[in-house]
Design a protein around this motif. Structure first.
Motif, PDB file in Angstrom:
ATOM      1  N   GLY A   1       0.776  -1.236   0.000  1.00 57.75           N
ATOM      2  CA  GLY A   1       0.000   0.000   0.000  1.00 57.75           C
ATOM      3  C   GLY A   1       0.805   1.283   0.000  1.00 57.75           C
ATOM      4  O   GLY A   1       0.247   2.355   0.246  1.00 57.75           O
ATOM      5  N   VAL A   2       2.110   1.197  -0.249  1.00 55.01           N
ATOM      6  CA  VAL A   2       2.918   2.424  -0.284  1.00 55.01           C
ATOM      7  C   VAL A   2       2.509   3.285  -1.476  1.00 55.01           C
ATOM      8  O   VAL A   2       2.332   2.784  -2.587  1.00 55.01           O
ATOM      9  N   LYS A   3       2.337   4.575  -1.224  1.00 53.10           N
ATOM     10  CA  LYS A   3       1.888   5.499  -2.278  1.00 53.10           C
ATOM     11  C   LYS A   3       2.955   6.517  -2.675  1.00 53.10           C
ATOM     12  O   LYS A   3       2.788   7.256  -3.642  1.00 53.10           O
ATOM     13  N   ARG A   4       3.982   6.618  -1.848  1.00 54.18           N
ATOM     14  CA  ARG A   4       5.040   7.580  -2.160  1.00 54.18           C
ATOM     15  C   ARG A   4       6.355   7.039  -1.593  1.00 54.18           C
ATOM     16  O   ARG A   4       6.333   6.335  -0.574  1.00 54.18           O
ATOM     17  N   LEU A   5       7.440   7.396  -2.241  1.00 56.42           N
ATOM     18  CA  LEU A   5       8.743   6.872  -1.827  1.00 56.42           C
ATOM     19  C   LEU A   5       9.728   8.018  -1.572  1.00 56.42           C
ATOM     20  O   LEU A   5       9.926   8.865  -2.438  1.00 56.42           O
TER      21      LEU A   5
END
Lengths: 231, 280
Positions: free
Chosen positions: B132-136
């Motif tokens: 569910g990661v949306k930004r890095l």
């Protein structure tokens, strides 16, 4: 029974005496700390020819290009090896092993990423290790491993005589971050970094360490020795 | 490219909103969030209040919980759930066990993967996208050319980069276990002796860092990140410098010209930093 292994970078393996491989039941080849020291298929062939009974490929955190390169190497290694262990420090590689080499490349969770995993919830680790078929967690943290409860689901490969502290992609020998590496570290033994009245570190294979000793706990199933010529 | 800044108090929140910040992030005193000595809010109620103030000013507020701590796993997930329900815009995380728990508990909030996670390649990003990661937040030890596959990814994951010319570890920050408890104990910056020769852990030069910033901008990195600093005056200077550099980037100069001008800005800012450092 405790398994005994020895860990070498590719340049070190080239210079190793064949007697070394007879002393240990497994040889680690590569580096957990520098992607310019990734093993190649020829390294594995040479080790086998010199008498290595089992081989583990050691890998560090990997850029996209290095990951592609290693996966190619792994494919080549598996042309001659039925199965091979891979010490993994990159979750992209871990996922790729399951997707492309399931059952033939056996992952270990390597140093240094194991530092965090050793501190994660045991329930999560049990599930995660089973999902990815992870055979062993590699550690060099004596205190953490000694204090693992008897109920731990973890099986440990314990590395000595160096306990990892830090690593950089900027080469400690040249100051550069470059894929065009001429392996300035080759043949350089572990060396002490000292400061008057301050901490002392050990520089080896482009990472910083302190000294440790083999650790005793029922969870430790393998001892991995790094012959780093530390005075 | 937008600018995001870490805060630790309502005073800092008001300051940065007044200065035009449109993204902020903060930590909570009793949940580890990596930076030692930086201010954190004392309660979730305070963070929710800060988030409401930010929202009213048209800004976003993120919450940082980017350490691994098995004993605080459930508590951290509870905090993220409470803050998400209360309107905080997302959480900055590192712990894979936490990501797994958030997924299992179906806690929906935009997740930013901390730079400490050392996500160096697109396959690793794919791994984290499944959680569910949306930004890095891009790892510090990655060159812009190497980061291209992460920035121009197929999942529409946004990316952030620290102002590395001011805030950058010499070693992998998420994999560094040297003693580091503030400016005077930063082992990596000390001078060592190696067989009677001087040895300092290698680092990029400011010119290299600034040229890399130009390249990250050209690649399309969306956010320039200013970390939380133990000294609020230092944070303000880094934010001011970041804004100047962003203006310069927006003006569209080429790499060489940008780097030369950015070095001039840096030299001018150095004097201000020295003044603040002298006072501390």
């Amino acid at each position: 029974m405790m398994e005994l292994a020895v860990s070498l970078t590719p340049p070190e393996a080239l210079c190793a005496k064949p007697g070394l491989f007879r002393k240990y039941s497994r040889v680690y080849i590569g580096s957990s700390f520098c992607q310019n020291l990734l093993p190649e298929a020829a390294d594995v062939r040479r080790l086998r020819a010199a008498g290595a009974r089992a081989v583990t490929l050691a890998t560090p955190p990997l850029t996209g290009a290095a990951l592609k390169k290693f996966l190619r190497t792994l494919g080549q290694v598996l042309e001659t090896e039925k199965e091979v262990e891979v010490s993994v420090n990159d979750l992209g590689l871990l996922a790729a092993l399951r997707r492309r080499f399931h059952g033939r490349a056996v992952p270990l969770l390597g140093r240094p990423v194991s530092h965090d995993f050793l501190r994660m919830s045991p329930e999560f680790l049990k599930k995660f290790f089973s999902e990815y078929g992870i055979k062993l967690l590699e550690s060099d943290e004596g205190k953490m491993v000694e204090n693992l409860p008897a109920s731990t689901p973890l099986k440990i490969a314990f590395h000595y005589p160096l306990e990892y502290l830090a690593m950089s992609r900027l080469c400690a020998h040249t100051g550069e971050m470059s894929a065009a590496c001429r392996r300035a570290c080759a043949g350089v033994p572990a060396a002490r970094l000292t400061r008057p009245g301050g901490e002392s570190l050990i520089l080896y294979s482009n990472a910083y360490f302190r000294r440790n000793a083999p650790c005793e706990n029922k969870a430790v199933k393998r001892l991995v020795f790094t012959p780093c010529d530390l005075k | 490219m937008n600018i995001q800044v870490g805060i630790g108090s309502f005073r800092e929140l008001e300051y940065y909103l007044r200065e035009g910040a449109r993204e902020l992030y903060c930590g909570l005193e009793y949940i580890p969030s990596h930076v030692e000595g930086a201010g954190n809010f004392a309660s979730t109620a305070q963070i929710l209040k800060a988030a409401a103030v930010a929202r009213a000013a048209g800004a976003k507020m993120f919450y940082a919980a980017n350490e691994v701590h098995a004993g605080l796993l459930e508590k951290t997930a509870d905090v993220i759930a409470e803050l998400a329900a209360g309107g905080v815009d997302g959480a900055i995380v590192k712990d894979l066990a936490l990501l797994d728990l958030l997924k299992r508990r179906r806690i929906k909030t935009p997740l930013i993967l901390s730079t400490l996670s050392c996500c160096l390649n697109a396959a690793a990003l794919d791994f984290y996208v499944r959680y569910g990661v949306k930004r890095l937040a891009l790892p510090e030890q990655l060159l812009p050319a190497e980061a291209a596959e992460l920035v121009r990814n197929r999942w529409d994951i946004g990316t952030e980069v620290f102002l590395k010319a001011r805030e950058c570890c010499r070693n992998f920050n998420g994999l560094c276990f040297l003693e580091c408890h503030g400016k005077n104990t930063t082992v990596c910056k000390k001078k060592f002796s190696l067989e009677r020769r001087a040895f300092v852990m290698p680092n990029f030069t400011p010119a290299e860092h600034l040229a890399q910033l130009h390249d990250y901008y050209a690649l399309g990195v969306g956010t320039l990140k200013i970390g939380r600093s133990p000294g609020s005056e230092i944070s303000r200077l880094i934010f001011a410098e970041g804004r100047l550099l962003l203006e310069l980037l927006h003006s569209g100069q080429g790499r060489e010209k940008f780097t030369a001008e950015a070095l001039r800005i840096r030299a001018a800012m150095d004097k201000a930093y020295a003044k603040v450092e002298g006072k501390r």
